[in-house]
Enzyme design. Structure first.
Site: not given
Ligand code: LLP
Length: 414
Positions: A271, A273-274, A310, A314, A340, A369
């Site tokens: 899964e 994403g980033r 971000r 973070y 602000c 993100y």
């Molecule tokens: N699968 C599950 C169950 C997740 O909770 C997440 C991310 C992913 C896959 C995808 O993760 P990735 O491959 O994108 O790291 N807003 C934060 C990141 C939050 C991630 C939440 N869950 C940021 O900007 O760093």
């Protein structure tokens, strides 16, 4: 093709000059490079090819229909966490039978929508959720395909807010809980147990936490009917390097997982994403004002924490580069937004050319993100998004206008 490169000192997205995009679509502007998204998706699919992977792109990273549509055309699956994300996937032409649905708090309405769409699997996080899903499925005359989300109790070296697989986290169920559900599987007539799921967190820089999570799942595999678990979902979280390096190599993760996956003879879901969309996107912003206060130089730009949260949330560091390179000295500059709050900055203490109002800056690695976490805070319409594909580009989300700020609201007089 490099997604973002300089030609004659001017930054381009694929073959399109960013100055042209900014002139046509305005700023702040998210720009995504289609070929980089495709290349990254294919790299992950290829890395895990031995295990016939279902690569479920995590929609939360960037759910723009343009981005989802091009991944759907690649044959990607999708990882969703809400009925809203399911809606996006279906609108973008995604195949529901390649969708996994995670999340600690799924409503009945969301589960019903996913059931009737016919998704690949619900990643179920508790016995209570399983009971609700079982009842909904039986009432609809369906069987829900389920993977149990197990908390593998793995500490990951990442920001505390995005670590999810340690003991005490709100996600998933302990191994014992999964074992109990598997032992009583026959009582859930609306459920077909098809797999095991773990997700250790986001921005994971090494293979070891994935391997430890898989080790925790391996012992449960034999408890499935026939002694064999059909699917293993190792989650997402592959790190990118915000300084421009290659990031976590999915081939290294595949190599680390391979011996266990071969023993389990299970099909694999991942899964990411980033890793897929992060480096394929940038945020283009224009300088509104430059001022010096007590020896510090501030460049006030037209993108703020509402556009990219971000850094504030973070303490994330994104590289910031001028769209047009220039000679001369490079004073240390704080790139701050118009919101602000003192926490509203894109980058502090950066070496940048001497900036003037109207200059354009690009904030790198914001394809994940970035827009998806944006808001209208401070009465700020959300940015436009464009998708560049070679020499062509299109607006995949128009810039919001003032009416969008008040949509659905009423004054007390009605
Ligand atoms: N699968 C599950 C169950 C997740 O909770 C997440 C991310 C992913 C896959 C995808 O993760 P990735 O491959 O994108 O790291 N807003 C934060 C990141 C939050 C991630 C939440 N869950 C940021 O900007 O760093």
């Amino acid at each position: 093709m490099e997604p973002f490169s300089r030609r004659g000192g001017r930054l381009h997205a694929e073959s399109v000059p960013l100055e042209r995009l900014a002139a046509d679509a305005g700023t702040p502007l998210y720009v995504y490079a289609a070929n980089e998204i495709r290349r990254r998706y294919r790299a992950i699919a290829a890395a895990f090819a031995e295990f016939d992977p279902l690569v479920c792109y995590a929609v939360k990273a960037n759910g723009n229909l343009g981005v989802l549509g091009l991944l759907a055309a690649e044959g990607a699956g999708f990882d969703i966490v809400s009925g809203g994300e399911l809606h996006r996937v279906l609108r973008a032409g995604g195949d529901p039978s390649r969708v996994v649905f995670a999340g600690v708090g799924k409503t009945d309405a969301e589960m019903s929508a996913a059931l009737s769409a016919g998704i690949h699997a619900f990643n179920v996080e508790s016995e209570g959720e399983l009971a609700r899903l079982d009842a909904l499925a039986r009432a609809a005359g369906l069987r829900a395909r389920v993977a149990l989300r197990v908390n593998p109790d793995v500490e990951a070296d990442t920001h505390a807010y995005v670590a999810t697989g340690h003991a005490g986290a709100k996600f998933g169920m302990p191994e014992g809980g999964a074992r109990a559900i598997l032992a009583g599987a026959a009582q859930w007539r609306g459920i077909e147990l098809v797999g095991l799921h773990a997700h250790v967190g986001s921005q994971i820089r090494e293979s070891a936490p994935f391997e430890r999570a898989l080790a925790a799942l391996e012992g449960l595999g034999g408890e499935f009917p026939g002694g064999k678990v059909p699917w293993i979902d190792v989650g997402g979280g592959f790190a990118i390097d915000y300084e421009g390096g290659p990031g976590l190599d999915p081939r290294a993760v595949a190599a680390a997982l391979a011996p266990r996956l071969r023993r389990l003879r299970a099909r694999l879901a991942v899964e990411p994403g980033r890793w897929i969309s992060g480096p394929a996107g940038i945020l283009v912003t224009a300088v509104l004002d430059v001022k010096s206060i007590d020896g510090r130089t501030f460049a006030v730009v037209d993108a703020g924490m509402n556009d990219l949260v971000r850094p504030a949330l973070y303490q994330a560091r994104h590289r910031i580069v001028p769209v047009v390179e220039s000679e001369g000295d490079r004073p240390r500059t704080d790139v701050v937004g118009p919101v602000c709050e003192t926490g509203d900055f894109l980058g502090l203490d950066r070496e940048l050319p001497r900036l003037r109002a109207g200059d354009l800056l690009a904030v790198l690695d914001t394809g994940a993100y970035g827009f998806s976490m944006s808001s209208q805070y401070n009465g700020r319409p959300r940015a436009a998004e464009v998708l560049v594909d070679g020499e062509t580009w299109r607006t995949v989300r128009r810039r919001e206008g003032l009416e969008d700020l008040c949509r659905g609201e009423e004054t007390p007089a009605g």
